[in-house]
Design a protein around this motif. Sequence first.
Motif, short mmCIF file in Angstrom:
data_model
loop_
_atom_site.label_atom_id
_atom_site.label_comp_id
_atom_site.label_asym_id
_atom_site.label_seq_id
_atom_site.Cartn_x
_atom_site.Cartn_y
_atom_site.Cartn_z
N ARG A 61 -3.35 2.51 -5.84
CA ARG A 61 -3.82 1.17 -6.10
C ARG A 61 -4.18 1.38 -8.23
O ARG A 61 -4.51 2.04 -8.33
CB ARG A 61 -5.10 0.39 -5.69
CG ARG A 61 -4.53 0.57 -3.87
CD ARG A 61 -5.23 -0.02 -2.77
NE ARG A 61 -6.39 0.79 -2.90
CZ ARG A 61 -7.72 0.55 -1.78
NH1 ARG A 61 -7.70 -1.34 -2.01
NH2 ARG A 61 -8.66 1.15 -1.91
N ASP A 102 -9.57 -5.97 -3.23
CA ASP A 102 -9.31 -5.19 -2.10
C ASP A 102 -10.94 -4.60 -2.90
O ASP A 102 -11.18 -4.32 -3.93
CB ASP A 102 -9.06 -4.19 -1.70
CG ASP A 102 -7.71 -5.13 -1.51
OD1 ASP A 102 -8.21 -5.26 -0.81
OD2 ASP A 102 -6.05 -4.50 -1.15
N ARG A 120 -4.27 -5.27 -5.59
CA ARG A 120 -3.67 -5.20 -4.60
C ARG A 120 -1.69 -4.83 -5.36
O ARG A 120 -1.46 -5.80 -5.86
CB ARG A 120 -3.29 -6.35 -3.88
CG ARG A 120 -4.83 -6.42 -2.86
CD ARG A 120 -4.32 -7.71 -2.10
NE ARG A 120 -6.14 -7.62 -1.15
CZ ARG A 120 -6.82 -8.93 -1.13
NH1 ARG A 120 -5.76 -10.65 -0.78
NH2 ARG A 120 -7.70 -8.98 -0.64
#
Length: 122
Positions: A61, A102, A120
């Motif tokens: 990520r 996130d 993401r």
Amino acid sequence: MSFARGRLAMLRGAVAEHAAREGLAGPFLEDFVLAVNEISANAVLHGGGHGRLRLWSYEGRLWCEITDHGPGLPPGWTGDRPPPAVLDHRGRGLWLTRTLCDDLTIVSGPGGTTVTFAGRVT
């Protein structure tokens, strides 16, 4: 990367390039750049006119950390707020970032605020 009032367009471009190289694409890339823009704009507006952005990849990520040296969030502020009213033109930055990204973390005190979140990856 440091940024200041009047330099957010340059910051968005640099973040978009870096995020694309890291594998963000399509709506995930757009969402990440929008989140960076919103939190950077908050740093400029509420954090003394400038801030610092850091990007790094970890466990597949892309992470972003934005720090300012403003007065911090008001006492009693909580990040669990409902979406702003449709006609409100302010108060959307943290809500949007929480929605689009996130692992949003906010650390704030009298010496400034740091917002960290992850993009993401497709």
